[in-house]
Design a protein around this motif. Structure first.
Motif: not given
Ligand code: G6P
Length: 509
Positions: A223-232, A271-275, A179-192
């Protein structure tokens, strides 16, 4: 040109303490998440220009933060920006929301007849968690906006600044940053990335409805949410579908994915990728560290203390999820039901202090000490000490214990991954048998060569300890080598570079 990367986590890679002369000295931040990110960044250092944003935790950190972070850097020279969050806000966000609500939720630790209680006090805690995440989002946006503007000017819309946000302390930060980045979010990749397990919907629903939805919505700002194993990862997808009504698609395939994309969440037009991205160990660096004199001194001292007996080793924080109490009960049951091991085995239990601001952790530590005292009283003899419990953090001594272990006991109630289960076999000199909880994320990769146990089943754990002690040298060595190879196959460098790759091509500094 180096790629610009921002990392954000509650605990940073360095923390400052005042010396006797009033000077400030930095020391390395502890914990598995820090070890993984630090080691991953070190391997990618030639290609990346990183700033690490973290909370000021100690008084020394606050002084550094008030100097606007000037001069702060970790052992590898990564610039660290420390955020001086008002201490009341920090305490409520860290102790009450992150560590008492979210940590207990994902590890399923609530004593449900009594806890949790989400009343008026929690509303204030939640406001603090919002504020705390807001401070991180502000700092990230401040760092990100100039880079995004440069990237747009250079007309390299595909070159993106990459932001890696770590763990349950910072679930809201991805959305807030977007939200803070506004249009600049297009130039930014965010992972959690979540280093914890994720609770299934039925348990997750214990959170107040709005809070539960806000946590998911916050993470889906990435853009991406990561976990250590498939169950989580699967539990997260289930929560998104059930609690948010988000569109959830899962990748197919009969085999559970050990790494890579497992699904997508479509929510609020994005879309958020979950991996799944397991975090293993940097085996060469770990072995190199274990060759140092301080570790070898402990190897000598511990071998002398063991006096040729077999060693069952555990190394944990004194943390409720680590299940130390049932581990001690299982060792007791082993000595009761298999008396042939009396006098022939020593249990080294290293349980260093953690989160002592929380009453549950202090009580748990007391319980562990008391059980250890009872066990020693019940079985100890003039020439045999069955248990050595150490409630003190000593990294070289922990490495030495892993190197010497015949059996490694890792029996958490639930664990995002677990580093000790991987470090032990890598460090082992003669090969160690791993008794591993099926509820640790590491069980997804190590199952074939470990002895898996239900962490609540003390009898099964005692029996697994017996099998591990009785295992032939050949089988123990074979299993241990296979475990070490698996742990080494997912080094932190790979864990980090796979996430960066998932965020698209980076932008220059
Ligand atoms: C462990 C967990 C991480 C978590 C960290 C926080 O390392 O695996 O998920 O971020 O603990 O611990 P702390 O001591 O900072 O509360």
């Amino acid at each position: 040109m180096k790629q610009r990367v921002l990392v954000a986590s509650n605990r940073g890679p360095v923390t400052y303490q005042f010396g006797a002369d009033g000077s400030l000295a930095g020391q390395r931040g502890g914990g598995g998440m820090i070890a993984g990110v630090t080691s991953g960044l070190a391997a990618l250092a030639p290609e990346t220009d990183v700033t690490w944003i973290c909370a000021a935790l100690s008084d020394g950190d606050r002084v550094v933060a008030q100097r606007n972070g000037a001069g702060a850097q970790d052992e590898d020279g990564v610039p660290v920006r420390m955020l001086d969050i008002p201490s009341d806000t920090f305490d409520r966000a860290y102790n009450n929301v992150a560590n008492s609500a979210l940590w207990f939720l994902h590890h399923q630790l609530f004593d449900t007849p009594n806890q949790p209680q989400f009343g008026l006090a929690f509303q204030q805690d939640w406001e603090s968690y919002l504020a705390y995440n807001g401070v991180f989002a502000d700092a990230l946006a401040e760092e990100a906006l100039p880079a995004a503007a440069r990237s747009a000017e250079q007309q390299q819309p595909s070159g993106r600044l990459r932001v890696l946000i770590q763990d349950y302390h910072l679930c809201l930060a991805p959305r807030m940053l977007r939200e803070r980045l506004g249009d600049a979010a297009r130039e930014t990749g965010i992972a959690h990335f979540s280093h914890t397990p994720w609770a299934p919907p039925d348990y997750y629903r214990m959170l107040p409805a709005e809070v539960g939805r806000a946590v998911l919505d916050g993470m889906l700002g990435a853009d991406y949410a990561g976990f250590h194993c498939r169950r989580w990862a699967a539990a997260f997808l289930d929560c998104c579908a059930d609690l948010l009504g988000a569109g959830v698609a899962r990748t197919g395939g009969p085999e559970p994915a050990v790494r890579g994309l497992v699904g997508w969440v479509t929510y609020r037009g994005r879309i958020t990728e979950v991996a799944v991205q397991p975090l293993g160990v940097d085996a060469p660096a770990l072995r190199e560290r274990a060759r140092a004199g301080d570790v070898q001194d402990h190897v000598g001292a511990l071998s002398r203390a063991a006096g040729g007996r077999k060693l069952i080793v555990r190394v944990d924080r004194t943390e409720l999820s680590k299940n130390i109490v049932r581990g001690l009960a299982a060792y007791r049951e082993l000595l009761v039901t298999r008396p042939q091991w009396r006098g022939r085995v020593v249990h080294l239990a290293f349980a260093y202090p953690s989160r002592s601001a929380l009453a549950e952790y202090r009580a748990y530590t007391d319980r562990v000490r008391e059980l250890a005292r009872q066990l020693t009283e019940e079985f100890g003899t003039a020439d045999w000490d069955p248990l050595m419990l150490e409630v003190k953090d000593d990294y070289p001594r922990s490495l030495a214990a892993c190197a010497l272990a015949d059996v490694l006991l890792v029996n958490p109630i639930r664990d995002g991954m677990n580093l000790v289960a991987q470090e032990g076999p890598v460090l082992s000199e003669r090969g160690c048998a791993l008794v591993l909880s099926r509820e640790a994320g590491a069980a997804a990769t190590l199952a074939a060569d470990a002895l898996l146990v239900n962490p609540y089943d003390i009898t099964e754990t005692a029996e697994a300890l017996h099998r591990a002690l009785a295992m032939s040298d050949g089988e123990r060595r074979r299993r241990s080598a296979a475990l070490a190879a698996t742990a080494a196959a997912d080094p932190p460098a790979r864990w980090l570079s796979d996430q960066l790759a998932a965020l698209g091509p980076g932008t220059g500094a």
